[in-house]
Design a protein around this motif. Structure first.
Motif, PDB file in Angstrom:
ATOM      1  N   GLY A 184       0.792  -1.219   0.000  1.00 53.39           N
ATOM      2  CA  GLY A 184       0.000   0.000   0.000  1.00 53.39           C
ATOM      3  C   GLY A 184       0.820   1.262   0.000  1.00 53.39           C
ATOM      4  N   VAL A 240     -11.054  -6.669  -3.355  1.00 54.57           N
ATOM      5  CA  VAL A 240     -11.004  -6.461  -1.905  1.00 54.57           C
ATOM      6  C   VAL A 240      -9.604  -6.033  -1.474  1.00 54.57           C
ATOM      7  N   GLN A 241      -8.580  -6.658  -2.046  1.00 53.38           N
ATOM      8  CA  GLN A 241      -7.210  -6.268  -1.706  1.00 53.38           C
ATOM      9  C   GLN A 241      -6.899  -4.864  -2.198  1.00 53.38           C
ATOM     10  N   SER A 245      -8.258  -2.503   0.240  1.00 49.75           N
ATOM     11  CA  SER A 245      -7.409  -2.445   1.434  1.00 49.75           C
ATOM     12  C   SER A 245      -6.154  -1.608   1.186  1.00 49.75           C
ATOM     13  N   ARG A 252      -7.104   2.042   1.132  1.00 54.27           N
ATOM     14  CA  ARG A 252      -7.368   2.540   2.478  1.00 54.27           C
ATOM     15  C   ARG A 252      -6.070   2.790   3.237  1.00 54.27           C
ATOM     16  N   ASP A 253      -5.095   1.882   3.095  1.00 54.03           N
ATOM     17  CA  ASP A 253      -3.815   2.063   3.781  1.00 54.03           C
ATOM     18  C   ASP A 253      -3.039   3.264   3.238  1.00 54.03           C
ATOM     19  N   ASP A 282     -16.491  -5.032   4.104  1.00 62.47           N
ATOM     20  CA  ASP A 282     -15.689  -4.823   5.305  1.00 62.47           C
ATOM     21  C   ASP A 282     -14.806  -3.591   5.189  1.00 62.47           C
ATOM     22  N   GLY A 283     -14.453  -3.207   3.944  1.00 64.66           N
ATOM     23  CA  GLY A 283     -13.604  -2.039   3.763  1.00 64.66           C
ATOM     24  C   GLY A 283     -14.232  -0.938   2.935  1.00 64.66           C
TER      25      GLY A 283
END
Length: 598
Positions: free
Chosen positions: A489, A528-529, A532, A535-536, A561-562
């Motif tokens: 990320g 999904v990754q 993530s 977001r990071d 979830d994210g």
């Protein structure tokens, strides 16, 4: 045995002799049933085949037929129904392979633009034309008996199917549809088109069971030539608007041919000069090359692939000159990759489309057998008309499971395959390889065009291919490159793109998922990754125009979830407006963005 031959020999003394028979001639008496029993005695009569109860007769018949399905009988049946096993062992690899390879590749390249164009005639999205250019060709290679026949999308069938599709699933008045509404309309039309393929395929299989291939004897040479000439005329007239650059609605119903001609003549002054020039240059290239291939066929090691050259030149010209934006030249557009998951067409549509499936099945049989007969007579081999019914019936039936529309032999690509040096059905395999390459790999590479919005911190990306295990790696690498994300990320400096984009890192990204027709578990995990990683890195991710199937797969993979539901949008425009508003709130350099919003 002397008794069997007869007891009469030479006349004895005192017996009257006949003057005509030769001396000492013997005559055999008629061997009647009574005489046979007298000479050889009673024999045990064999039981009659149809004696006994009805169930016993049926059981003996079934046992005889089952016995024929084992051993030599099974092999003969397999040879009869799988012609590949007959001609492949006798294939002349050194003499035929090069011609089949060149012809197959040439036809495969033509299948790509032609299939997508004929999909538009069928009123379904262009990618379904590529599906119809792959599965039927592969099946006919295994089951067909026409060595020089090319199958796939056929303009006449596309017109017939499109008429039925637009009648059964009409577009709402006004035509102003949102992304979800357009997606639902396209899905309904694809269901009807695939149901038509299923129905016509089932009817042809019924004709095969009834051995109605004998009807091909009524397709005499004058009838065949008249049919192919009439079909070619319909194809030519249907392509006139595209040839002249006229955005005319398609005419349906009776006298559609004459209505199209009248509409073209009326709108002729509004022809697009750019598209008319492209059409003229294309004809100026294709016609001389075709004449050269025919005239110097014996001297050329392989025919000149004029169609390949034309497709490549036209693609490069449109790309480098921006003909679609500068001169409003119609182009194919985005090319989604991969395949849809196979599913049974909506059988509830069958009663509604039965009246349309029958003429489609008859036209498929007539055109395909006619073309196969023409080239079989020309190259001195025979075809099996009943096997042709089986091949095209299975082709339409199985391809309908992959959302294909009705298909048959095609006039243009069959002539092209012969002119390019095709010898056997193996050319169809090379054609399938080309179409498969476009669907799986070449389409995403050539048509992945990210849209960067001349606004700092905002990036809009469109990904026009399904997300599955074969494309998820490319999806991850490409998005990491454009977003400047490395492993874990962390942001990395980008080496391409505008200088202001390098100076200002991406803060909001909109992922346009309108081209993602489906996603499997591996593709969903990549999204999904990605969420993530964004977001990071402090990047706000927005998803736009996810269809229900893709969204369900992403949800199962843990997307929510994210990503909150507020980050999911119906249209790209709404997501872009939300992104700009967020940048205005978060950025101290919001004055320029305010001007964009204004």
């Amino acid at each position: 045995m002397s008794e069997l031959l007869g007891a009469s020999t030479c006349p004895g003394p005192g017996e009257a002799s006949h003057p005509t028979p030769p001396l000492c001639a013997k005559f055999r008496e008629p061997l009647t049933e009574a005489r046979f029993q007298q000479l050889f005695g009673d024999a045990e009569p064999e039981p009659e085949l149809f004696s006994g109860p009805a169930w016993s007769r049926h059981f003996r018949q079934w046992r005889q037929r089952a016995r024929a399905c084992w051993g030599p009988g099974a092999w003969r049946l397999l040879l009869a129904r799988l012609p590949l096993l007959r001609w492949l062992p006798h294939y002349r690899w050194r003499a035929w392979l090069l011609g089949d390879a060149v012809a197959g590749v040439t036809v495969g390249i033509v299948h790509v633009p032609q299939g997508m164009a004929f999909a538009l005639l069928t009123s379904v999205p262009p990618v379904f034309g590529l599906y119809t250019s792959f599965f039927p060709v592969l099946i006919y290679t295994l089951l067909g008996t026409g060595r020089h026949l090319s199958t796939g999308t056929f303009a006449v069938l596309s017109l017939m199917t499109g008429s039925a599709v637009e009648r059964l699933v009409p577009e709402p008045l006004g035509g102003n549809l949102s992304g979800i509404q357009r997606e639902q309309l396209d899905a309904q039309r694809v269901e009807v088109a695939s149901a038509l393929a299923f129905g016509s395929g089932a009817l042809m299989l019924g004709m095969f069971v009834l051995q109605l291939g004998v009807l091909s004897i009524f397709l005499s040479e004058p009838v065949v030539k008249a049919l192919t000439s009439g079909a070619a005329l319909h194809v030519l007239v249907s392509q006139l608007p595209s040839l002249l650059g006229l955005p005319l609605p398609r005419q349906i119903g009776c006298f559609a041919l004459f209505k199209t001609l009248a509409a073209v003549l009326t709108a002729l002054p509004r022809s697009s000069p750019a598209e008319l020039t492209i059409s003229a240059l294309s004809l100026a290239l294709l016609v001389p090359i075709k004449e050269l291939n025919v005239r110097f066929r014996d001297r050329l090691p392989t025919p000149i692939p004029g169609e390949i050259v034309l497709v490549l030149l036209a693609s490069v010209l449109c790309f480098t000159s921006s003909l679609d934006t500068r001169y409003n030249v119609q182009i194919v557009g985005l090319l989604p990759g991969g395949f849809l998951q196979p599913h049974l067409p909506n059988l509830a549509e069958l009663p509604r489309i039965l009246a349309d499936s029958l003429p489609i099945a008859l036209v498929t049989f007539a055109v395909s057998v006619s073309l196969a007969s023409i080239y079989a007579d020309k190259y001195n081999y025979t075809i099996d008309s009943n096997q042709e019914l089986l091949a095209h019936g299975v082709s339409n039936l199985i391809s309908s499971l992959f959302s294909c529309f009705p298909n048959s032999a095609t006039l243009a690509t069959t002539s092209l395959l012969v002119d390019a040096g095709g010898n056997t059905q193996l050319a169809g395999l090379f054609s399938c390889i080309v179409v498969l390459s476009v669907l799986l790999w070449l389409g995403p590479f050539f048509h992945y065009l990210p849209k960067l919005l001349q606004v700092p911190g905002l990036c809009i990306l469109s990904y026009p291919t399904p997300l599955y295990f074969g494309t998820c790696g490319q999806f991850r690498r490409t998005l990491q490159q454009h977003l400047g994300l490395g492993e874990g990320g962390k942001e990395t400096p980008k080496t391409d793109g505008p200088s202001d984009a390098v100076a200002e890192p991406v803060r909001v990204v909109v992922l346009d998922c309108s081209g993602v027709t489906f996603a499997d578990a591996a593709g969903a995990r990549e999204v999904v990754q990605l969420a993530s990683l964004c977001r990071d890195a402090g990047i706000h991710l927005l998803l736009a125009q996810c269809n229900a199937s893709v969204l369900g797969t992403l949800t199962q993979a843990g997307l929510l979830d994210g990503v909150t539901p507020e980050q999911l949008f119906v249209s790209v425009q709404d997501a872009a407006v939300h992104a700009l508003e967020r940048l205005v709130r978060d950025s101290s350099k919001g004055s320029g963005i305010q001007e964009v919003l204004g």
